[in-house]
Design an enzyme around this catalytic site. Structure first.
Site, PDB file in Angstrom:
ATOM      1  CE  LYS A 103     -20.582 -14.722   5.780  1.00 22.20           C
ATOM      2  NZ  LYS A 103     -20.994 -13.863   6.814  1.00 22.20           N
ATOM      3  N   GLY A 145     -10.968  -8.166  -1.171  1.00 24.22           N
ATOM      4  CA  GLY A 145      -9.696  -8.429  -0.424  1.00 24.22           C
ATOM      5  C   GLY A 145      -9.255  -9.948  -0.874  1.00 24.22           C
ATOM      6  N   GLY A 202     -13.518  -3.562   0.506  1.00 23.01           N
ATOM      7  CA  GLY A 202     -15.114  -3.169   0.939  1.00 23.01           C
ATOM      8  C   GLY A 202     -15.284  -1.932  -0.077  1.00 23.01           C
ATOM      9  NE  ARG A 254      -4.367  -1.929   1.687  1.00 24.05           N
ATOM     10  CZ  ARG A 254      -5.003  -2.072   2.671  1.00 24.05           C
ATOM     11  NH1 ARG A 254      -4.961  -2.167   3.966  1.00 24.05           N
ATOM     12  NH2 ARG A 254      -6.224  -3.029   2.163  1.00 24.05           N
TER      13      ARG A 254
HETATM   14  P1  ADP Z   1     -13.654 -11.077  -1.340  1.00 25.55           P
HETATM   15  O1  ADP Z   1     -12.665 -10.980  -0.124  1.00 25.55           O
HETATM   16  O2  ADP Z   1     -12.628 -11.401  -2.465  1.00 25.55           O
HETATM   17  O3  ADP Z   1     -14.906 -10.350  -1.472  1.00 25.55           O
HETATM   18  P2  ADP Z   1     -14.897 -13.334   0.212  1.00 25.55           P
HETATM   19  O4  ADP Z   1     -14.553 -12.509   1.376  1.00 25.55           O
HETATM   20  O5  ADP Z   1     -16.506 -13.175  -0.137  1.00 25.55           O
HETATM   21  O6  ADP Z   1     -14.052 -12.782  -0.953  1.00 25.55           O
HETATM   22  O7  ADP Z   1     -14.571 -14.846   0.189  1.00 25.55           O
HETATM   23  C1  ADP Z   1     -13.368 -15.468   0.388  1.00 25.55           C
HETATM   24  C2  ADP Z   1     -13.539 -16.782   1.128  1.00 25.55           C
HETATM   25  O8  ADP Z   1     -14.393 -17.522   0.654  1.00 25.55           O
HETATM   26  C3  ADP Z   1     -12.169 -17.487   1.204  1.00 25.55           C
HETATM   27  O9  ADP Z   1     -11.664 -17.273   2.502  1.00 25.55           O
HETATM   28  C4  ADP Z   1     -12.448 -18.776   0.882  1.00 25.55           C
HETATM   29  O10 ADP Z   1     -11.799 -19.920   1.583  1.00 25.55           O
HETATM   30  C5  ADP Z   1     -14.066 -18.778   1.155  1.00 25.55           C
HETATM   31  N1  ADP Z   1     -14.593 -19.703   0.290  1.00 25.55           N
HETATM   32  C6  ADP Z   1     -14.945 -19.919  -1.149  1.00 25.55           C
HETATM   33  N2  ADP Z   1     -15.548 -21.028  -1.539  1.00 25.55           N
HETATM   34  C7  ADP Z   1     -15.919 -21.562  -0.482  1.00 25.55           C
HETATM   35  C8  ADP Z   1     -16.876 -22.834  -0.146  1.00 25.55           C
HETATM   36  N3  ADP Z   1     -17.039 -23.634  -1.306  1.00 25.55           N
HETATM   37  N4  ADP Z   1     -16.881 -23.300   1.077  1.00 25.55           N
HETATM   38  C9  ADP Z   1     -16.247 -22.438   2.194  1.00 25.55           C
HETATM   39  N5  ADP Z   1     -15.598 -21.427   1.840  1.00 25.55           N
HETATM   40  C10 ADP Z   1     -15.557 -20.995   0.619  1.00 25.55           C
HETATM   41 MG    MG Z   2     -12.937 -11.184   2.176  1.00 21.39          MG
END
Ligand code: ADP
Ligand code: MG
Length: 399
Positions: A199, A356, A379, A38
């Protein structure tokens, strides 16, 4: 949201004192910076300002001291690293906008740089307190916001201060709103979005907003199982957001009504339990999505799905990706995420990664330099994809 904001290049900075909001919220371990990414990302705007005769008063938050003076969250470590990267002294203020900051800012000359203490040492920061905004503004003649990662927050140093100073963006924010703004408002088509991650409930508005814009929406990762449940599949012990099954059904109907192609996994990598530790050994197999046993958990997309998603990505002219396809932190469960990253890397499309964990996955897996743009804000980039107005950008002057 399509922004057309003035940047540092659109105003005269010569001889000006410039309050520059950076994102210096770097990861620390035992008082040491573990990644200076960063700080490095902030260099272009800082160097531009210094070279063009501005005196730079930089500021940032770090961690969540919640208005308390926690010495372990002092920006002094950032001042040291920033000084090494710039090859010049970074003067450190002992406070945020108090006596020491005021005296040092007043004495600052063109080409010199001062760093204020952690803005969240002040209770007024997260409350967007006008008094703190005014104190910060009193140090400078111009406000430059270059902290995209904090742009979704209306805090004193990210938005409030713009009430009291002319305000423009730095190069980082200019790039973020240029690339992402164009992709969302006037994309080269086909426009494909890939959503994954943990989620559904985290990304309800992202799904809803992207369905207004894309030609194809791909859903993978943990959130895919709630969609599969909405289609009538049994998902075993996979991540399931029971309350959101109805919402997923609605989104599937919306896609149909809008003529958007919605792609869901057709096969999935399953295991009997979540890996513990997360990167520990795990035994897996692959099944069709309508054959997930009750006692098994889906944790990555299968091979056929990787091909299906990969083909859609390779045919695209614009790709936006948020959220890993599986539990990529585990090497056995990273193949789906790697396949999608590879498809992005191979495609001639404008490729944008936001979020992230998705950004971390691209870097960890070695694809970062083959992606058009990896957003620096988790975010903030999600809120951008939701079509929300970002207060730290909305407050800047229009071109
Ligand atoms: P980002 O930060 O890119 O927006 P998220 O925080 O929504 O992404 O999700 C990332 C997390 O989702 C990772 O830690 C990953 O392990 C988890 N994940 C992805 N697929 C699955 C799954 N099928 N079951 C459980 N966790 C999952
Ligand atoms: Mg995340």
């Amino acid at each position: 949201m399509n922004y057309n904001k003035k940047s540092v290049k659109d105003v005269d900075v010569q001889g000006k004192k410039v309050l520059l909001r950076c994102d210096f919220n770097v990861p620390l371990k035992a008082g040491q910076i573990t990644s200076d990414k960063r700080i490095v990302a902030a260099l272009p705007t800082i160097q531009y300002l210094l070279k063009n005769g501005a005196a730079v008063i930089a500021c940032s938050h770090m961690g969540k001291p919640k208005g308390e003076w926690k010495p372990e969250l002092s920006l002094a470590v950032v001042a040291k690293r920033l000084g090494e990267l710039l090859g010049q002294e970074v003067i450190m203020a002992k406070d945020v906008a108090g006596e020491d900051a005021k005296a040092k800012a007043a004495a600052l000359k063109p080409g010199e740089i001062l760093l204020l203490e952690n803005t969240r040492y002040m209770k007024g920061e997260t409350k967007n307190d006008p008094e703190l905004s005014r104190d910060l503004a009193s140090l400078a003649d111009l406000f430059v916001n270059d902290a995209f990662g904090s742009a979704h927050r209306a805090h004193a140093s990210t938005a409030g201060v713009a009430d009291y100073l002319p305000a423009v963006c730095g190069e980082l924010i200019e790039k973020e709103i240029g690339v992402m703004g164009k992709a969302l408002s006037d994309p080269a088509r086909p426009f494909v979005a890939i959503l994954g991650g943990a989620k559904v409930s985290d990304k309800l508005n992202v799904i809803n907003n992207l369905l207004e814009k894309v030609d194809t929406l791909i859903i993978g990762g943990g959130m895919a199982y709630t969609f599969l449940a909405a289609k009538g599949c049994g998902v075993g012990n996979s991540l399931l957001d029971k309350e959101k099954i109805g919402y997923c059904r609605e989104m599937m109907e919306k896609a149909k009504a809008k003529g958007v192609q919605l792609l869901l996994p057709v096969d999935t990598v399953i295991a009997s339990h979540f890996p513990d530790p997360i990167d520990g050994p795990i035994e897996v197999s692959t099944v069709s999505v309508d054959a997930i046993p009750d006692d098994m958990e889906g944790m990555d997309i299968g091979e056929e799905t990787r091909r299906l998603f990969g083909d859609a990505v390779r045919a695209a002219k614009t790709v936006v990706w948020n959220g890993p396809m599986g539990v990529f932190e585990n090497p056995t469960l990273a193949a789906g995420t790697i396949a999608v990253a590879q498809a992005l890397a191979d495609s001639g499309a404008v490729t944008i990664v936001g979020g992230g964990d998705s950004a971390a996955a691209c870097e960890q897996l070695g694809f970062a330099d083959k992606i058009t743009h990896i957003s620096t804000g988790g975010g903030a980039s999600l809120e951008f994809l939701e079509g929300l107005e970002l207060p730290g950008i909305a407050c800047l002057q229009d071109r």
